[in-house]
Scaffold this motif. Structure first.
Motif, short mmCIF file in Angstrom:
data_model
loop_
_atom_site.label_atom_id
_atom_site.label_comp_id
_atom_site.label_asym_id
_atom_site.label_seq_id
_atom_site.Cartn_x
_atom_site.Cartn_y
_atom_site.Cartn_z
N GLU A 152 44.42 -49.00 146.82
CA GLU A 152 44.78 -48.48 148.15
C GLU A 152 43.53 -48.02 148.90
OE1 GLU A 152 49.20 -46.72 146.80
OE2 GLU A 152 47.60 -45.33 147.35
N GLY A 153 42.65 -47.32 148.19
CA GLY A 153 41.40 -46.84 148.80
C GLY A 153 40.51 -48.01 149.23
N VAL A 154 40.46 -49.03 148.40
CA VAL A 154 39.65 -50.21 148.72
C VAL A 154 40.21 -50.89 149.98
CG1 VAL A 154 39.01 -52.52 147.92
CG2 VAL A 154 38.85 -50.57 146.36
N THR A 155 41.54 -50.99 150.05
CA THR A 155 42.18 -51.57 151.24
C THR A 155 41.74 -50.83 152.50
OG1 THR A 155 44.11 -52.23 149.97
CG2 THR A 155 44.44 -52.00 152.33
N ALA A 156 41.74 -49.50 152.40
CA ALA A 156 41.37 -48.69 153.57
C ALA A 156 39.93 -48.97 153.98
CB ALA A 156 41.55 -47.21 153.24
N MET A 157 39.04 -49.11 153.02
CA MET A 157 37.64 -49.34 153.34
C MET A 157 37.40 -50.73 153.91
SD MET A 157 35.89 -46.62 152.86
CE MET A 157 37.27 -45.94 153.73
N GLU A 158 38.14 -51.71 153.39
CA GLU A 158 38.01 -53.07 153.93
C GLU A 158 38.51 -53.12 155.37
OE1 GLU A 158 38.43 -55.42 149.67
OE2 GLU A 158 40.12 -55.46 151.07
N TRP A 159 39.61 -52.41 155.59
CA TRP A 159 40.14 -52.37 156.97
C TRP A 159 39.12 -51.71 157.90
CZ3 TRP A 159 40.81 -48.19 160.12
CH2 TRP A 159 41.40 -48.46 161.37
N LEU A 160 38.53 -50.60 157.44
CA LEU A 160 37.59 -49.86 158.30
C LEU A 160 36.39 -50.74 158.67
CD1 LEU A 160 36.89 -47.18 159.72
CD2 LEU A 160 35.68 -46.49 157.62
N GLU A 161 35.91 -51.45 157.69
CA GLU A 161 34.76 -52.33 157.95
C GLU A 161 35.09 -53.34 159.05
OE1 GLU A 161 32.02 -54.14 154.74
OE2 GLU A 161 33.42 -55.73 155.29
N GLU A 162 36.24 -53.98 158.89
CA GLU A 162 36.67 -54.98 159.85
C GLU A 162 36.92 -54.38 161.24
OE1 GLU A 162 40.31 -57.71 159.46
OE2 GLU A 162 39.23 -57.86 157.53
N TYR A 163 37.55 -53.24 161.26
CA TYR A 163 37.89 -52.57 162.51
C TYR A 163 36.63 -52.20 163.29
CZ TYR A 163 40.13 -49.12 165.61
OH TYR A 163 40.59 -48.42 166.70
N LEU A 164 35.65 -51.64 162.57
CA LEU A 164 34.41 -51.25 163.24
C LEU A 164 33.67 -52.47 163.78
CD1 LEU A 164 33.23 -48.41 160.81
CD2 LEU A 164 34.07 -48.12 163.16
N GLU A 165 33.74 -53.54 163.02
CA GLU A 165 33.12 -54.78 163.46
C GLU A 165 33.76 -55.27 164.77
OE1 GLU A 165 31.80 -56.83 159.65
OE2 GLU A 165 32.88 -58.39 160.78
N GLU A 166 35.09 -55.27 164.76
CA GLU A 166 35.82 -55.70 165.97
C GLU A 166 35.48 -54.84 167.18
OE1 GLU A 166 39.76 -56.95 163.52
OE2 GLU A 166 40.01 -55.44 165.09
N GLN A 167 35.20 -53.58 166.91
CA GLN A 167 34.89 -52.65 168.01
C GLN A 167 33.42 -52.72 168.40
OE1 GLN A 167 37.32 -49.88 169.03
NE2 GLN A 167 38.69 -51.39 168.13
N GLY A 168 32.68 -53.60 167.74
CA GLY A 168 31.24 -53.70 168.01
C GLY A 168 30.47 -52.50 167.49
N ARG A 169 31.01 -51.85 166.46
CA ARG A 169 30.37 -50.63 165.96
C ARG A 169 29.81 -50.81 164.55
NH1 ARG A 169 34.50 -45.74 166.64
NH2 ARG A 169 32.62 -44.55 166.15
N ALA A 170 29.66 -52.05 164.14
CA ALA A 170 29.27 -52.32 162.75
C ALA A 170 27.95 -51.65 162.37
CB ALA A 170 29.19 -53.82 162.51
N ASP A 171 27.04 -51.49 163.32
CA ASP A 171 25.73 -50.92 162.97
C ASP A 171 25.58 -49.45 163.34
OD1 ASP A 171 24.97 -53.41 162.00
OD2 ASP A 171 24.41 -54.09 164.03
#
Ligand code: GYE
Length: 338
Positions: A152-171
């Protein structure tokens, strides 16, 4: 329902002796008071963690709805009020009463060997659900069923990574406020490990602070409100259950900080209860990772296998998913059982 005579006899004896004890009549021999009466029901002694969250209430209901008299069960229920010592004495009590099965959701992982050895010596199968125990002797319990909290925790982290990328906030530098559930509970340990590994894998992510929310709205509100007095520069609050997310939201509202889909702070939650999903549908919670509380039928399956002389799986995990606001409608939420 199948049941060994020995156990049935033991249960009745315990009940009769207890009754005699309470009337002060202790002189009669055991043989003299045993009757031919039989308890045909499968007697289950269940120790529940408490009533700390919506998830927990749904879990208790699931047990009560599953183990009904109509279906041939007698469910003895103990609410441990989040205290391990209460669970240990409930289990001892169930052993004394010679129940057919002991079922419990351990508040924390450590410290069960002694009482479970007592259950084993008494020949009572123990089924653990939801959280796990930490033991070197796996023969102390018959089976465990529940969720993969680390996943469950891993799912949350994978989602966060993708979400930030989509928002242009990856860096961007990402500061995460971590609100732990009950410290020492498997669900806390797994979700925390998922978070910590996710953060370790991203140079620009950091855990700003780690607070203890005890899986309740009240405690989380208290610790997050206090935290926000000194630091409001956070990007994510990682709440280890829905009630905790509600407490964090309450504190953010009070501090005048925006959150959720259109706000400054991303809210991550776990459980996906009706109230949690409603908050998610409304954009207050960005991600709600599912944790299924319907343990009753799964425990029943294990008990039925044992009744039929079969050997249940030692560990069984339930499949889970996650929700973001776009996935949710009122109909979908209403169609779920919790
Ligand atoms: O997430 C939380 C509850 O152990 C999975 O305990 C359980 C957790 C659940 O109080 O809401």
């Amino acid at each position: 329902m199948k049941k060994s005579c020995g156990k049935k006899y033991g249960f009745l004896t315990a009940v009769i002796l207890a009754a005699l004890g309470s009337t002060g009549c202790t002189g009669g021999s055991r043989e003299a008071v045993q009757t031919e009466a039989e308890n045909e029901n499968i007697v289950i002694g269940f120790s529940e963690v408490g009533a700390e969250s919506d998830w927990r209430v749904a879990n208790t209901e699931s047990m009560r709805n599953t183990f009904t008299e109509e279906k041939g069960y007698e469910l003895m229920f103990n609410d441990a009020k989040q205290k391990q010592e209460n669970q240990i004495s409930a289990i001892r009590n169930y052993i004394l009463q010679a129940v057919d099965y002991i079922v419990f959701a351990p508040a924390v992982e450590e410290g069960w060997d002694e009482v479970l050895q007592e259950a084993k010596d008494a020949g009572i199968p123990v089924i653990i659900m939801d959280r796990m125990i930490n033991t070197e002797d796996e023969s102390l319990f018959t089976a465990w069923e529940g969720s993969d909290f680390y996943a469950e925790g891993v799912t949350a982290m994978e989602w966060l990574e993708e979400y930030l990328e989509e928002q242009g906030r990856a860096d961007e530098e990402i500061s995460i406020l971590h609100v732990k559930g009950t410290v020492g509970a498997t669900s806390q340990i797994g979700r925390t490990e998922g978070l910590e590994n996710g953060v370790a894998a991203h140079e620009n992510w950091e855990i700003a602070a780690c607070l203890e929310g005890e899986y309740t709205q009240a405690k989380t509100y208290e610790v997050v409100a206090e935290y926000l007095e000194t630091d409001t520069d956070i990007d994510v609050i990682y709440c280890e259950n829905d009630n905790s997310a509600f407490g964090a939201i309450q504190a953010l509202e009070e501090a005048g900080i925006s959150y959720g889909v259109d706000g400054d702070v991303i809210i991550i939650s776990f459980d996906a209860t009706e109230a949690g999903l409603t908050a998610c549908m409304n954009g207050q919670i960005n991600l709600d990772v599912e944790c299924n509380p319907l343990n009753g039928p799964r425990v029943e399956m294990i008990i039925q296998q044992l009744e039929n002389g079969e050997t249940p799986e030692k560990y069984s995990y339930v499949d889970e998913t996650y929700f973001v606001p776009e996935d949710l409608t009122e109909d979908l939420i209403a169609s779920r059982e919790y």
